[in-house]
Scaffold this motif. Structure first.
Motif, short mmCIF file in Angstrom:
data_model
loop_
_atom_site.label_atom_id
_atom_site.label_comp_id
_atom_site.label_asym_id
_atom_site.label_seq_id
_atom_site.Cartn_x
_atom_site.Cartn_y
_atom_site.Cartn_z
N THR A 125 0.83 -1.20 0.00
CA THR A 125 0.00 0.00 0.00
C THR A 125 0.87 1.25 0.00
O THR A 125 0.64 2.18 -0.78
N LEU A 126 1.88 1.27 0.86
CA LEU A 126 2.78 2.42 0.93
C LEU A 126 3.57 2.59 -0.36
O LEU A 126 3.82 3.71 -0.81
N ARG A 127 3.96 1.47 -0.96
CA ARG A 127 4.68 1.55 -2.23
C ARG A 127 3.81 2.19 -3.31
O ARG A 127 4.30 3.01 -4.11
N ARG A 128 2.54 1.83 -3.34
CA ARG A 128 1.65 2.35 -4.38
C ARG A 128 1.25 3.80 -4.14
O ARG A 128 0.78 4.47 -5.06
N ASN A 130 3.18 6.93 -2.36
CA ASN A 130 4.28 7.74 -2.90
C ASN A 130 5.63 7.32 -2.36
O ASN A 130 6.64 7.95 -2.67
N GLY A 131 5.64 6.25 -1.55
CA GLY A 131 6.90 5.73 -1.05
C GLY A 131 7.56 6.57 0.01
O GLY A 131 8.69 6.29 0.41
N MET A 132 6.90 7.62 0.52
CA MET A 132 7.52 8.52 1.47
C MET A 132 6.92 8.42 2.87
O MET A 132 7.33 9.16 3.77
N VAL A 133 5.95 7.55 3.09
CA VAL A 133 5.36 7.40 4.42
C VAL A 133 6.22 6.45 5.24
O VAL A 133 6.41 5.29 4.86
N PRO A 134 6.77 6.89 6.37
CA PRO A 134 7.63 6.01 7.16
C PRO A 134 6.84 4.89 7.84
O PRO A 134 5.68 5.09 8.23
N LEU A 135 7.48 3.74 7.95
CA LEU A 135 6.89 2.59 8.64
C LEU A 135 7.91 2.03 9.62
O LEU A 135 9.06 1.76 9.25
N VAL A 136 7.50 1.88 10.88
CA VAL A 136 8.34 1.28 11.90
C VAL A 136 7.70 -0.05 12.29
O VAL A 136 6.51 -0.09 12.64
N PHE A 137 8.47 -1.12 12.21
CA PHE A 137 7.94 -2.48 12.34
C PHE A 137 8.39 -3.14 13.64
O PHE A 137 9.57 -3.08 14.01
N ALA A 138 7.45 -3.79 14.31
CA ALA A 138 7.73 -4.53 15.53
C ALA A 138 8.16 -5.95 15.18
O ALA A 138 7.34 -6.81 14.87
N SER A 139 9.47 -6.20 15.23
CA SER A 139 10.00 -7.54 15.00
C SER A 139 10.33 -8.18 16.35
O SER A 139 9.88 -7.71 17.40
N THR A 140 11.12 -9.23 16.34
CA THR A 140 11.32 -10.04 17.53
C THR A 140 12.73 -10.61 17.60
O THR A 140 13.39 -10.80 16.57
N ASN A 141 13.18 -10.90 18.80
CA ASN A 141 14.47 -11.57 18.97
C ASN A 141 14.46 -12.99 18.42
O ASN A 141 15.52 -13.60 18.24
N LYS A 142 13.27 -13.52 18.12
CA LYS A 142 13.18 -14.89 17.59
C LYS A 142 13.80 -15.02 16.20
O LYS A 142 14.02 -16.13 15.72
N VAL A 143 14.11 -13.89 15.55
CA VAL A 143 14.77 -13.97 14.24
C VAL A 143 16.18 -14.54 14.37
O VAL A 143 16.78 -14.95 13.37
N TYR A 144 16.72 -14.60 15.59
CA TYR A 144 18.06 -15.14 15.81
C TYR A 144 18.04 -16.62 16.19
O TYR A 144 19.09 -17.19 16.54
#
Length: 372
Positions: A125-128, A130-144
């Protein structure tokens, strides 16, 4: 359906560009929404209200900020609804997720749809736009992964790394990714999509790989939110089941400090876009499950009945965030000492659940809060 402005009857979202918080009725999301509304932003909460108790968080937000909080009750998998909610956003905080390892093992397809497809719906949605809206994502330590290669000793009912670099600083962002369990795979894949949309499309995104966050408005369960879960069970006089030996260690971070980090990532998005940071309490707030239980017994003034069961899939015996990079890049202050934060959460839970007298004597809270 979008809530109406109490004065004009028009949807509040249409008055100006809101901050969109997906999963905004959840624990971290509601605290983010509260902070941004308190700072004068219009906030759009997008939440399916699927998790028990989060409807109370949304009611609380509306009462505190009747002219600033709007809500869409919707599923992150609904591409059309997500696109509509994000269409006018000035910033997006993506907290909506399937959050439990156990649930991902029972229903991996649903876990995939929420955590990967839902994230892609939002990114595209953000790509379509204008690509300028910032997005901060909640990830996890489980990626390790399970960090099984980290050699450990045991001291004072807690695992301690033999490597002094890890023992002193924690796990850093240079650690190789190693997805375990469907939950680890889905959150890890979403994490990488968020970073790649910054690289491939120039969208200003940032990823925060969280350790254990705790604090007010947390409806902890056995599967997620263990600090609040332990306190709730103890305050209600119910037994607690520990999976594993209870010596596993996490660095716990108070919700106020986590919200500071998310806000700072937005403010400094030009400097940190396309990057991932480990977010937790760091070595000074690293405790084992057994150590927390001892502290809870001190706070409530009585023993807690405890049972033990087998280790759960993908569980890390030791994870502590190396917070030096995020503290430097985002200008974060020293986090709340864990004893003070846990005591404050115990007080809030006692009041929220009508458990007057659950903490005896009441002075124990002040005594615990003073320890740091």
């Amino acid at each position: 359906m979008k809530d109406a402005d109490p004065k004009t009857g028009a949807p509040a979202i249409l008055r100006c560009r809101p901050v969109l918080v997906t999963g905004g009725a959840g624990f971290i999301g509601s605290n983010l929404a509260d902070r941004f509304a308190s700072e004068g932003h219009d906030v759009l909460v997008y939440d399916a209200l699927a998790r028990p108790g989060v409807d109370r968080n949304l009611d609380w937000l509306k009462k505190r900020h009747p002219a600033k909080i709007s809500a869409v009750i919707g599923d992150i998998r609904d591409e059309t609804a997500v696109a509509d909610a994000a269409s006018d956003a000035q910033a997006v905080f993506h907290m909506a997720a399937q959050v439990a390892v156990t649930t991902s093992l029972a229903d991996p397809r649903n876990d995939f749809e929420i955590n990967i497809r839902g994230t892609l719906n939002l990114l595209d949605t953000l790509r379509r736009l204008n690509g300028m809206v910032p997005l901060v994502f909640a990830s996890t330590n489980k990626v390790y992964g399970d960090l099984a290669d980290v050699e450990l000793d045991m001291t004072n009912d807690a695992y301690v790394p033999r490597d002094p670099a890890i023992r002193d600083a924690g796990i850093g962002e240079t650690r190789p990714l190693d997805f375990h369990t469907p939950y680890g795979c889905s959150k890890g894949a979403a994490d990488q999509y968020v970073l790649d949309y910054a690289r491939s499309y120039g969208i200003p995104t940032c990823v925060l790989r969280m350790s254990c966050i705790y604090g007010q408005r947390q409806m902890g369960t056995e599967d997620q939110g263990w600090v609040a879960h332990f306190l709730i069970r103890a305050l209600e006089g119910q037994p607690i089941t520990i999976y594993g030996d209870g010596c596993q260690v996490r660095d716990i971070l108070n919700i106020s400090d986590a919200v500071d980090a998310y806000g700072a990532a937005w403010k400094r998005i030009d400097a940190v876009q396309g990057r991932a940071f480990n977010l937790g309490g760091g070595p000074s707030n690293a405790i084992s499950l057994r150590q927390l239980l001892v502290h809870i017994e001190d706070v409530i003034g009585r023993p807690v009945e405890t049972h033990y069961s087998d280790w759960r899939a993908g569980d890390q015996r030791y994870y502590v965030s190396d917070t030096r990079q995020i503290a430097c890049e985002l200008g974060l202050k020293t986090p709340t000492p864990w004893r003070k934060g846990v005591a404050a959460l115990a007080q809030w839970l006692q009041e929220e659940r009508g458990l007057a007298g659950a903490i005896r004597p009441s002075s124990r809270l002040q005594e615990a809060a003073a320890l740091s």
